[in-house]
Design a protein around this motif. Structure first.
Motif, PDB file in Angstrom:
ATOM      1  N   UNK A   1       0.823  -1.197   0.000  1.00  0.00           N
ATOM      2  CA  UNK A   1       0.000   0.000   0.000  1.00  0.00           C
ATOM      3  C   UNK A   1       0.865   1.258   0.000  1.00  0.00           C
ATOM      4  N   UNK A   2       0.324   2.311  -0.565  1.00  0.00           N
ATOM      5  CA  UNK A   2       0.994   3.604  -0.567  1.00  0.00           C
ATOM      6  C   UNK A   2       0.935   4.202   0.836  1.00  0.00           C
ATOM      7  N   UNK A   3       2.037   4.801   1.312  1.00  0.00           N
ATOM      8  CA  UNK A   3       2.026   5.406   2.648  1.00  0.00           C
ATOM      9  C   UNK A   3       0.934   6.451   2.779  1.00  0.00           C
ATOM     10  N   UNK A   4       0.322   6.492   3.977  1.00  0.00           N
ATOM     11  CA  UNK A   4      -0.757   7.448   4.216  1.00  0.00           C
ATOM     12  C   UNK A   4      -0.219   8.872   4.333  1.00  0.00           C
ATOM     13  N   UNK A   5       1.038   9.022   4.735  1.00  0.00           N
ATOM     14  CA  UNK A   5       1.640  10.346   4.880  1.00  0.00           C
ATOM     15  C   UNK A   5       2.128  10.866   3.532  1.00  0.00           C
ATOM     16  N   UNK A   6       2.243  12.181   3.382  1.00  0.00           N
ATOM     17  CA  UNK A   6       2.812  12.740   2.146  1.00  0.00           C
ATOM     18  C   UNK A   6       4.302  12.428   2.075  1.00  0.00           C
ATOM     19  N   UNK A   7       4.889  12.470   0.875  1.00  0.00           N
ATOM     20  CA  UNK A   7       6.315  12.118   0.706  1.00  0.00           C
ATOM     21  C   UNK A   7       7.256  12.935   1.573  1.00  0.00           C
ATOM     22  N   UNK A   8       6.951  14.226   1.772  1.00  0.00           N
ATOM     23  CA  UNK A   8       7.854  15.064   2.560  1.00  0.00           C
ATOM     24  C   UNK A   8       7.874  14.672   4.039  1.00  0.00           C
ATOM     25  N   UNK A   9       6.954  13.771   4.450  1.00  0.00           N
ATOM     26  CA  UNK A   9       6.943  13.276   5.828  1.00  0.00           C
ATOM     27  C   UNK A   9       7.498  11.857   5.923  1.00  0.00           C
ATOM     28  N   UNK A  10       7.189  10.985   4.948  1.00  0.00           N
ATOM     29  CA  UNK A  10       7.645   9.605   5.074  1.00  0.00           C
ATOM     30  C   UNK A  10       9.029   9.365   4.476  1.00  0.00           C
ATOM     31  N   UNK A  11       9.467  10.225   3.565  1.00  0.00           N
ATOM     32  CA  UNK A  11      10.814  10.046   3.018  1.00  0.00           C
ATOM     33  C   UNK A  11      11.909  10.233   4.080  1.00  0.00           C
ATOM     34  N   UNK A  12      11.841  11.285   4.908  1.00  0.00           N
ATOM     35  CA  UNK A  12      12.849  11.366   5.980  1.00  0.00           C
ATOM     36  C   UNK A  12      12.741  10.218   6.976  1.00  0.00           C
ATOM     37  N   UNK A  13      11.539   9.691   7.150  1.00  0.00           N
ATOM     38  CA  UNK A  13      11.376   8.532   8.029  1.00  0.00           C
ATOM     39  C   UNK A  13      12.085   7.315   7.449  1.00  0.00           C
ATOM     40  N   UNK A  14      11.979   7.142   6.136  1.00  0.00           N
ATOM     41  CA  UNK A  14      12.676   6.046   5.476  1.00  0.00           C
ATOM     42  C   UNK A  14      14.188   6.202   5.617  1.00  0.00           C
ATOM     43  N   UNK A  15      14.683   7.432   5.492  1.00  0.00           N
ATOM     44  CA  UNK A  15      16.117   7.682   5.657  1.00  0.00           C
ATOM     45  C   UNK A  15      16.552   7.334   7.083  1.00  0.00           C
ATOM     46  N   UNK A  16      15.712   7.667   8.072  1.00  0.00           N
ATOM     47  CA  UNK A  16      16.047   7.362   9.458  1.00  0.00           C
ATOM     48  C   UNK A  16      16.041   5.854   9.710  1.00  0.00           C
ATOM     49  N   UNK A  17      15.137   5.136   9.078  1.00  0.00           N
ATOM     50  CA  UNK A  17      15.135   3.676   9.211  1.00  0.00           C
ATOM     51  C   UNK A  17      16.445   3.099   8.678  1.00  0.00           C
ATOM     52  N   UNK A  18      16.879   3.585   7.513  1.00  0.00           N
ATOM     53  CA  UNK A  18      18.145   3.119   6.944  1.00  0.00           C
ATOM     54  C   UNK A  18      19.319   3.483   7.853  1.00  0.00           C
ATOM     55  N   UNK A  19      19.266   4.673   8.463  1.00  0.00           N
ATOM     56  CA  UNK A  19      20.329   5.087   9.383  1.00  0.00           C
ATOM     57  C   UNK A  19      20.386   4.159  10.592  1.00  0.00           C
ATOM     58  N   UNK A  20      19.243   3.803  11.136  1.00  0.00           N
ATOM     59  CA  UNK A  20      19.204   2.909  12.292  1.00  0.00           C
ATOM     60  C   UNK A  20      19.747   1.531  11.938  1.00  0.00           C
ATOM     61  N   UNK A  21      19.392   1.036  10.754  1.00  0.00           N
ATOM     62  CA  UNK A  21      19.923  -0.257  10.324  1.00  0.00           C
ATOM     63  C   UNK A  21      21.440  -0.191  10.164  1.00  0.00           C
TER      64      UNK A  21
END
Length: 247
Positions: A194-214
């Motif tokens: 499914x497409x994220x419910x948040x707009x790209x300007x909100x979920x893209x930095x979240x994706x970057x933070x997930x990669x940083x944590x990994x």
């Protein structure tokens, strides 16, 4: 080729050498992703129309929660590999990753409670998602305590492997708890279908933070494993040579 790589993973010497070469790159990537993701999410991402700025804690909470579950799945895989193929590195990985997973679970619970107060009106509620995450923390504690309680290394490896494998049943409960039961917790932030419910300007930095944590998890795990390998293999020639070359 895949089987050759798999068997190389059973060599502490090979892992020590290859991890040493990878760590500077992982550290650089993790630091860059952490800086970009945190500044993007905490400063430039727009406010949530319902939660305001309080939603920004997700840039810590969500990566920690995802990593806590992924880490436990890694423990279960390491447990299977250790029991079936008796690889030394599997036990090393299990032993070294458990404390990191426990910390990530703790961070997820604390940040979730901070987030819950303005959102739900309470720091804690015994709903399915929160309770299953608390059980995950206890599973990590159990693995760590079991390892410390058993003096024989082989026996401890078998016992913690079995516990890790049995405890993995809690992971799908965490994931699907918001679908199976009526909970306060919102549905998953990221889904494959499914497409994220948040707009790209909100979920893209979240994706970057997930990669940083990994990346930070991998870096921390490699450091812990390398120290444990040196401890276990200190009588071997290659360890003495490695220590002499670094001195």
């Amino acid at each position: 080729m895949s089987w050759t790589f798999f068997h190389k993973l059973g060599s502490p010497k090979w892992f020590y050498e290859i991890s040493g070469k990878l760590m500077p790159w992982i550290a650089a990537f993790s630091l860059l992703a952490l800086v970009v993701g945190s500044v993007w999410g905490l400063v430039f991402a727009p406010q949530d129309y319902q939660q305001g700025n309080s939603f920004r804690i997700i840039y810590i909470h969500v990566p920690a929660a995802i990593l806590a579950q992924s880490c436990y799945m890694m423990l279960a895989v390491a447990g299977v590999v250790g029991l079936v193929w008796r690889m030394k590195l599997a036990d090393v990985a299990l032993q070294c990753a458990a404390p990191i997973g426990a910390w990530m679970t703790f961070v997820a619970l604390i940040t979730g409670s901070i987030w819950g107060k303005p959102t739900w009106g309470t720091y804690w509620e015994w709903d399915a998602r929160l309770t299953s995450m608390l059980i995950l923390l206890f599973l990590y504690f159990g693995i760590i305590a079991l390892r410390m309680a058993i003096s024989n290394r082989d026996t401890a490896a078998k016992a913690t492997s079995v516990m890790a494998i049995v405890g993995v049943i809690n992971i799908p409960i965490i994931k699907y708890s918001v679908d199976w039961w009526n909970t306060l917790h919102q549905p998953a932030t990221f889904t494959i279908t499914e497409k994220p419910a948040m707009p790209p300007e909100m979920w893209l930095p979240l994706l970057v933070m997930v990669l940083a944590f990994y990346g930070l998890f991998t870096l921390n795990l490699f450091m812990r494993m390398r120290l444990e390998i040196l401890k276990r293999e200190h009588k071997t020639r290659w360890v003495r040579d490695a220590l002499e070359n670094n001195s």
